[in-house]
Design an enzyme around this catalytic site. Structure first.
Site, PDB file in Angstrom:
ATOM      1  N   TYR A 121     -18.139  -8.482  -6.887  1.00  0.00           N
ATOM      2  CA  TYR A 121     -18.591  -9.646  -6.108  1.00  0.00           C
ATOM      3  C   TYR A 121     -19.725  -9.246  -5.177  1.00  0.00           C
ATOM      4  O   TYR A 121     -20.734  -9.952  -5.064  1.00  0.00           O
ATOM      5  CB  TYR A 121     -17.413 -10.209  -5.310  1.00  0.00           C
ATOM      6  CG  TYR A 121     -17.779 -11.325  -4.363  1.00  0.00           C
ATOM      7  CD1 TYR A 121     -17.998 -12.618  -4.829  1.00  0.00           C
ATOM      8  CD2 TYR A 121     -17.894 -11.088  -2.996  1.00  0.00           C
ATOM      9  CE1 TYR A 121     -18.331 -13.656  -3.948  1.00  0.00           C
ATOM     10  CE2 TYR A 121     -18.220 -12.105  -2.112  1.00  0.00           C
ATOM     11  CZ  TYR A 121     -18.439 -13.382  -2.601  1.00  0.00           C
ATOM     12  OH  TYR A 121     -18.776 -14.390  -1.730  1.00  0.00           O
TER      13      TYR A 121
ATOM     14  N   TRP B 135       0.582  -7.985   3.223  1.00  0.00           N
ATOM     15  CA  TRP B 135       0.055  -6.811   2.527  1.00  0.00           C
ATOM     16  C   TRP B 135      -0.546  -5.795   3.494  1.00  0.00           C
ATOM     17  O   TRP B 135      -1.177  -6.168   4.493  1.00  0.00           O
ATOM     18  CB  TRP B 135      -1.026  -7.246   1.542  1.00  0.00           C
ATOM     19  CG  TRP B 135      -0.500  -7.659   0.213  1.00  0.00           C
ATOM     20  CD1 TRP B 135       0.703  -8.252  -0.050  1.00  0.00           C
ATOM     21  CD2 TRP B 135      -1.161  -7.526  -1.038  1.00  0.00           C
ATOM     22  NE1 TRP B 135       0.825  -8.497  -1.386  1.00  0.00           N
ATOM     23  CE2 TRP B 135      -0.311  -8.062  -2.024  1.00  0.00           C
ATOM     24  CE3 TRP B 135      -2.396  -7.022  -1.429  1.00  0.00           C
ATOM     25  CZ2 TRP B 135      -0.647  -8.090  -3.370  1.00  0.00           C
ATOM     26  CZ3 TRP B 135      -2.736  -7.045  -2.771  1.00  0.00           C
ATOM     27  CH2 TRP B 135      -1.871  -7.572  -3.736  1.00  0.00           C
TER      28      TRP B 135
END
Length: 317
Positions: free
Chosen positions: A137, A203
Site C-alpha cells: 500500500y 492486538w
C-alpha cells in the site's frame, strides 16, 4: 476555486472523501460531481478518461483508495498495490490530459520509513525501509506522490500531495477484518458493553503510538490547501500529538461506558512503533487542526451508535 468551479471528488463515500464533500458543500461550492464505484470503476483507465473528457473538471480531490488495517494489508497485499496504482494512474493521467486546473492527491503517513525519526518530516520520504505489514500500500501511495511531482515537472501541472495521519470520523470502516485500530476499538468496546463481556481483546502490546486526525479537520485542511498552496513539496496533515494504543483504548472505553477489562494479545503484530508527523510546514502555510481527540471520539461514537444497524448489514466480523 470559485464557488461555481466544476469539482470532482473521487471516493466521496469514504471516510476522507465524504468529509471533503461536507466541507465543500458547507462553504457553498455548487458544482460538485461524484460517482459511486458501481457507476465508474476508477481502476478502468479508458472509462475514467472518457468521464473526464465528458465532464471537463477544473479541480479534482483524489480521495479514492483501497485502504485497510494490518489484517487486510497482510492478507491482500496484491490487491492493495494493484488497485491503488490503477486508481491513481487513471485519475492523475486523465486530469492532465483534460486540462484540470489543480488536483489534490491524498497519500498516507505510512509512506515514511518504519524507523523514521519522530516527528516525521516530509523530507524523510524514501530515507529507509518501510513497515512490512503495509509495504505494498505504501509503495502505491509513494508512486502516486512521485507521479504528481513528475507530471508537474514535465507537463507544468498543478498537482499537490498531502499526507494525512491516521483518520477517524463519520463513514469510517467498522469491519473488524479490515478496519483501522480506532474504529475497530469503538466497535469492540460497544459490542462488549452491549453483550456484557468481561474483557475486550486488543492486538499487540499496546505500546505503539499513533496520531489521530478527525476527518472533518482533514477536509478543512484539504480545501484550504487546494485554495492556498502550489508546489512540488508534499504536506503532512496532522495534529502534531500522538497517543499509545493503550491510552487510546482507555479513552474509547470511557467514551463508550464499558467497565470490563482490556486484554492485549501480544502474539499479534504491533506494526510501526510510532507514527507522529511534523506539521511545521502545514502551520507555516496557515492551517492547524482544531478538533481535540476527546471531542472527536465523543462525536464519532454517537455517529456509530446512530448508524450501527446499517453498518451491521454492510460489514462482516
Amino acid at each position: 476555486m470559485e464557488k461555481i468551479s466544476k469539482i470532482f471528488v473521487a471516493g466521496h463515500r469514504g471516510l476522507a472523501g465524504s468529509a471533503i464533500m461536507r466541507r465543500l458543500q458547507s462553504e457553498g461550492y455548487e458544482n460538485i460531481v461524484v460517482r459511486t464505484s458501481a457507476e465508474l470503476d476508477l481502476r478502468d483507465y479508458n472509462k475514467v478518461l472518457s468521464f473526464f473528457q465528458e465532464e471537463q473538471f477544473e479541480y479534482v480531490f483524489l480521495a479514492a483508495a483501497k485502504v485497510g488495517g494490518i489484517v487486510a494489508n497482510n492478507e491482500y497485499p496484491a490487491d492493495f498495490i494493484r488497485d491503488n496504482l490503477l486508481i491513481q494512474n487513471s485519475v492523475i493521467d486523465s486530469a492532465y490530459r483534460t486540462g484540470v486546473e489543480k488536483l489534490l492527491f491524498l497519500g498516507s503517513t505510512c509512506i515514511y520509513p518504519k524507523y523514521a525519526p519522530q516527528p516525521m518530516r516530509e523530507e524523510y520520504l524514501l530515507a529507509g525501509e518501510l513497515e512490512s505489514t503495509n509495504e505494498p500500500y505504501a509503495i502505491a501511495k509513494i508512486a502516486g506522490v512521485k507521479m504528481c511531482q513528475s507530471y508537474n515537472r514535465q507537463y507544468g501541472t498543478k498537482f499537490i500531495s498531502v499526507m494525512p495521519t491516521n483518520l477517524y470520523g463519520p463513514n469510517d470502516n467498522y469491519d473488524l477484518h479490515s478496519s483501522h485500530v480506532l474504529p475497530a476499538l469503538v466497535r469492540k468496546f460497544h459490542e462488549a458493553k452491549m453483550n456484557g463481556a468481561e474483557s475486550v481483546e486488543i492486538w499487540g502490546t499496546g505500546t505503539p503510538k499513533r496520531e489521530f486526525l478527525h476527518s472533518d479537520d482533514l477536509a478543512n485542511a484539504c480545501v484550504y490547501l487546494m485554495n492556498n498552496y502550489e508546489g512540488n513539496d508534499i504536506v503532512n496533515i496532522g495534529v502534531g500529538e500522538d497517543i499509545s494504543i493503550l491510552e487510546l483504548a482507555g479513552k474509547i472505553k470511557d467514551v463508550v461506558g464499558y467497565h470490563g477489562r482490556i486484554v492485549f494479545d501480544t502474539s499479534k503484530p504491533d506494526g510501526t512503533p510510532r507514527k507522529l508527523v511534523d506539521v511545521t510546514r502545514l502551520h507555516r502555510l496557515g492551517w492547524q487542526a482544531s478538533i481535540s481527540l476527546e471531542e472527536g471520539l465523543a462525536v464519532t461514537y454517537q455517529w456509530y451508535v446512530h448508524n450501527e444497524q446499517q453498518l451491521r448489514k454492510e460489514v462482516t466480523v
